[in-house]
Design a protein around this motif. Sequence first.
Motif, mmCIF file in Angstrom:
data_model
loop_
_atom_site.group_PDB
_atom_site.id
_atom_site.type_symbol
_atom_site.label_atom_id
_atom_site.label_comp_id
_atom_site.label_asym_id
_atom_site.label_seq_id
_atom_site.Cartn_x
_atom_site.Cartn_y
_atom_site.Cartn_z
ATOM 1 N N LYS A 638 0.875 -1.168 0.000
ATOM 2 C CA LYS A 638 0.000 0.000 0.000
ATOM 3 C C LYS A 638 0.912 1.217 0.000
ATOM 4 O O LYS A 638 1.844 1.298 0.798
ATOM 5 C CB LYS A 638 -0.870 0.011 1.254
ATOM 6 N N LEU A 640 2.366 4.770 0.735
ATOM 7 C CA LEU A 640 2.269 5.674 1.881
ATOM 8 C C LEU A 640 1.654 6.981 1.403
ATOM 9 O O LEU A 640 1.781 7.353 0.242
ATOM 10 C CB LEU A 640 3.658 5.934 2.472
ATOM 11 N N SER A 641 0.977 7.660 2.305
ATOM 12 C CA SER A 641 0.342 8.921 1.920
ATOM 13 C C SER A 641 1.419 9.983 1.682
ATOM 14 O O SER A 641 2.588 9.781 1.989
ATOM 15 C CB SER A 641 -0.570 9.396 3.032
ATOM 16 N N ARG A 642 0.971 11.100 1.166
ATOM 17 C CA ARG A 642 1.943 12.161 0.887
ATOM 18 C C ARG A 642 2.553 12.718 2.166
ATOM 19 O O ARG A 642 3.597 13.345 2.140
ATOM 20 C CB ARG A 642 1.275 13.280 0.089
ATOM 21 N N LEU A 643 1.885 12.481 3.285
ATOM 22 C CA LEU A 643 2.466 12.945 4.540
ATOM 23 C C LEU A 643 3.775 12.226 4.831
ATOM 24 O O LEU A 643 4.624 12.731 5.548
ATOM 25 C CB LEU A 643 1.478 12.688 5.684
ATOM 26 N N HIS A 644 3.917 11.030 4.291
ATOM 27 C CA HIS A 644 5.122 10.254 4.563
ATOM 28 C C HIS A 644 5.977 10.043 3.320
ATOM 29 O O HIS A 644 6.894 9.251 3.338
ATOM 30 C CB HIS A 644 4.733 8.887 5.142
ATOM 31 N N GLY A 646 8.144 11.762 2.115
ATOM 32 C CA GLY A 646 9.542 12.166 2.272
ATOM 33 C C GLY A 646 10.409 11.074 2.863
ATOM 34 O O GLY A 646 11.630 11.162 2.815
ATOM 35 N N VAL B 39 2.781 13.062 12.491
ATOM 36 C CA VAL B 39 2.190 11.926 11.772
ATOM 37 C C VAL B 39 3.058 10.701 12.006
ATOM 38 O O VAL B 39 3.478 10.043 11.065
ATOM 39 C CB VAL B 39 2.012 12.190 10.265
ATOM 40 N N VAL B 49 -4.278 1.673 4.399
ATOM 41 C CA VAL B 49 -3.311 2.184 5.358
ATOM 42 C C VAL B 49 -3.479 3.694 5.412
ATOM 43 O O VAL B 49 -3.378 4.374 4.391
ATOM 44 C CB VAL B 49 -1.882 1.809 4.928
ATOM 45 N N PRO B 51 -2.576 7.405 7.449
ATOM 46 C CA PRO B 51 -1.699 8.060 8.429
ATOM 47 C C PRO B 51 -2.525 8.611 9.588
ATOM 48 O O PRO B 51 -3.653 9.058 9.401
ATOM 49 C CB PRO B 51 -1.053 9.193 7.627
ATOM 50 N N LEU B 79 -5.109 18.361 0.403
ATOM 51 C CA LEU B 79 -3.702 18.736 0.540
ATOM 52 C C LEU B 79 -3.195 19.143 -0.837
ATOM 53 O O LEU B 79 -3.206 18.331 -1.751
ATOM 54 C CB LEU B 79 -2.921 17.525 1.072
ATOM 55 N N MET B 84 -6.969 13.585 0.502
ATOM 56 C CA MET B 84 -6.363 12.402 1.093
ATOM 57 C C MET B 84 -7.102 12.097 2.400
ATOM 58 O O MET B 84 -7.808 12.946 2.939
ATOM 59 C CB MET B 84 -4.881 12.600 1.347
ATOM 60 N N THR B 143 3.853 18.229 5.414
ATOM 61 C CA THR B 143 4.409 17.538 4.252
ATOM 62 C C THR B 143 5.732 18.155 3.864
ATOM 63 O O THR B 143 6.669 17.466 3.507
ATOM 64 C CB THR B 143 3.470 17.589 3.033
ATOM 65 N N ALA B 146 8.337 16.871 6.156
ATOM 66 C CA ALA B 146 8.690 15.481 5.902
ATOM 67 C C ALA B 146 9.621 15.386 4.706
ATOM 68 O O ALA B 146 10.563 14.606 4.698
ATOM 69 C CB ALA B 146 7.434 14.654 5.667
ATOM 70 N N ALA B 147 9.346 16.202 3.686
ATOM 71 C CA ALA B 147 10.174 16.159 2.492
ATOM 72 C C ALA B 147 11.606 16.579 2.819
ATOM 73 O O ALA B 147 12.564 16.013 2.317
ATOM 74 C CB ALA B 147 9.591 17.055 1.413
ATOM 75 N N GLY B 150 13.591 13.822 4.615
ATOM 76 C CA GLY B 150 13.855 12.647 3.815
ATOM 77 C C GLY B 150 15.302 12.271 3.816
ATOM 78 O O GLY B 150 15.689 11.168 3.901
#
Lengths: 690, 150
Positions: A638, A640-644, A646, B39, B49, B51, B79, B84, B143, B146-147, B150
């Motif tokens: 599955k 991962l959402s855009r929140l993850h 990165g 998150v 799945v 978040p 978003l 989402m 977001t 998070a980016a 990375g």
Amino acid sequence: MSELDPADVFRQEANELIETLEQALLDLEKRPDDRELVGLAFRALHTLKGSGAMFGFTAVSEFIHEFETAFDRVRKGEAAADRRLIAAALEARDHVAHLIEDPDCDPKRGEAILAALKVAVSGEAAPAATSAPNAPAAGIDATSQAQPAGAGWHVRFRLPADALTLGTNPLLLLDELRGLGPCEVVALAGEVPTLDRIEPQQCYLAWDVTLRADVAKDAVDDVFLFVRDDMELSIEPLAADAADVPGAPAALPAMAESPKPAAPAPAAEPQTAQRPAAKAAAGGTERGAGAKVERNATLRVPAERLDELMDRVGELVIAQARLSQLAETIHDASLINVAEEIERLTASLRDTTMGTRMVPIGSLFGRFRRLVHDLSEDLGKPISFVTEGEDTELDKTVIEQLADPLVHLIRNSVDHGLENPDRRAEAGKPATGTLRLSASHRGAEVAIAVSDDGAGLNAERIRRRAEEAGLLAAGQAISEGELNRMIFQPGFSTAAQVTALSGRGVGMDVVKKTIDGLRGSIDVDTLPGKGTTVTLRLPLTLAIIDGLLVRVGDDRYTIPLAAVEECLELPTGVDKDARGRSFLNLRGELVPFLKLRGLFQTEGEPDPYQKVVVVSSDSMRVGLVVDQIIGNNQTVIKQLSRLHSGLKTFSGATILGDGTVALILDVMHLVGFGQKLEERRRAETLGRAA
Amino acid sequence: MHALTIRLQDEMFALEATHVREILDPVPITRVPNAGSFVGGLINVRGSVVPLADLRVSFGMDRPPQDADTRIVVMEISLDGEPMVAGILADKVYDVTDIEAASIEDAPKVGMRWPAEYVRGIGRRDDDFVIIPDMQQIFGARTNLAAENG
């Protein structure tokens, strides 16, 4: 395979467009004022013209161009879409279909149709009006009505499957037909099954014979006298147009060269071979209906339906995992039996479903032949184009996304990489440059490489440009690989001048974006004077993979099984390396290892006996230290959402048998993450020492 | 505004009710290493799945462990213009109520304990204040973060 032929791709596309065009024209006849329909027809024409030109169907695109010009008057409202015009347009549409199958056919017919079309759109009155209906009518006669002209016979026969065992030799039959006069023989291989089903003693082929001789039907019949029972045989007079239209005899032999003459044995003949001749010979009455039936062994299904199917299978896999777990706990022998049966069925259903989405990459490679050919002509650089690993399978969506990056890479290689013949001669290389496109599976990845034997990247020039562009501080130390990767920065170009093909620094940026989006990586290897290889590494983005479930602290993770090489216990003492580096002695080879507990900041005490899962990524092997190895599991990936998004260390998540979510480790990026962490730690140790 | 009211620590928040899909009892949460505490988890919502976000992190609140009142609000969040689904941890879920648009005030620029950019407005319900969080701002900021990590 027929998919490898770009002309086939075009034909498939063209058939759809022609259908669209036909429907639009027919609807237009009922509703002549519907602008939408006119637009629809026009768009179909335009696309056909464009892709026809692209795939080298020049006759088609030239004809359509004229067709389009005439039809444009309708679009502009200068001519009415009356019955006469629709008839002419439909006639033209038929001619387009005909031209696609047989590009060398007589141009005169096309001219006649165009003339009729022009008259129809000119809106001229009486005198033209009388002649116009005749022209299309004549055209229809020529194509759709088979007149027994006595010029020959069209014979199609299929022997019973056991004919060979019974001693019939189809070759003798064909020889006998040839004895009656000149024959064009085409083997119809549509019924040949896949290799694993093939019975070597059975006859799967049928034959389509165009006999050009003025003989009696009985003579043809007699050939099959002794085998008539059970066989399928059709003997029809040859269609008039093939024999009557002047110029056709000249065109036909040329056409007959492309399909292979009779296959001597039931060998798997490419299905495409039968098409042009079969369709032309079938003439108007059948209009290729027979050929169509055999061709449609493949089925086009909307991609979203396959996605939906995949989702369902995914849910089934999860439900099955729960059932298996339940069976284990209840410990009932008959329940375990059923659970195992379902597990087996699910696994094969999963493989089949995923297989439907997999396409050999050769279908993509084939498209580039033309590109390389044209580039070679335009730039005056002779190129030999070599492709390898065409049968490497990848998800269709991935393949579609790869088309653009590969175009850019190939252009770049040809334009910047390969030198002119003069320069090559100076460098002592053969005048013909080599461009190699290859694909291969490497563990859980697919590697696609574009390599040339050109001049190689000019490190100095890249460095200078990078410094000019502010991407690099003057004199900043940088590894060779990182420097080479600079070419993928947006707007980065070392070309002294912008050519029509490249030099604007856009293309390589596209490559990087696409590959990043596919969670892949790019490697550039270059040797000055020897050439450059760009390797794209892509994870096998399948929806379901086999995974190895491990536990780190209280958390469970899945490692793609394809990347796993071996599992072992972590020897005590190795993790206490004084220099902060962790290596494992694996049969004499030093393999670095990463402690996932540290990487994931897991709390609590580690298990007393730590395990190592050795995985491979690129050519590197890395050990991942975990608390426990739980076992194999089927893993439905599955996203991962855009929140993850990165977090590159995880390629996705999956749902385990007990309903909880487990993260899937992205081995390739995890290794990179570990290296980065290690470098940082080393820098810190150095800083402390200083 | 049709709103679902929830409690985070000791403040009441109002979530756009039309965006709420369902309210779940606590489910096992899978920790996502290195994702940050906002998150930091994933949950299974009917086979997908999803978040799990903790707004208490955005508002700098304490995060007491789950108790009998803890719920997860599954809602749709837009978003960057794309929808989402995310779960939102709530210390308690009250009810669905109407908050009169007239009673909603802009967040005061000063004198507020919360980061002003995360508050779309302050509503009034009976004699209490209700915070209307700006989900787009809160999730958008995350977001980007998070980016970078990375």
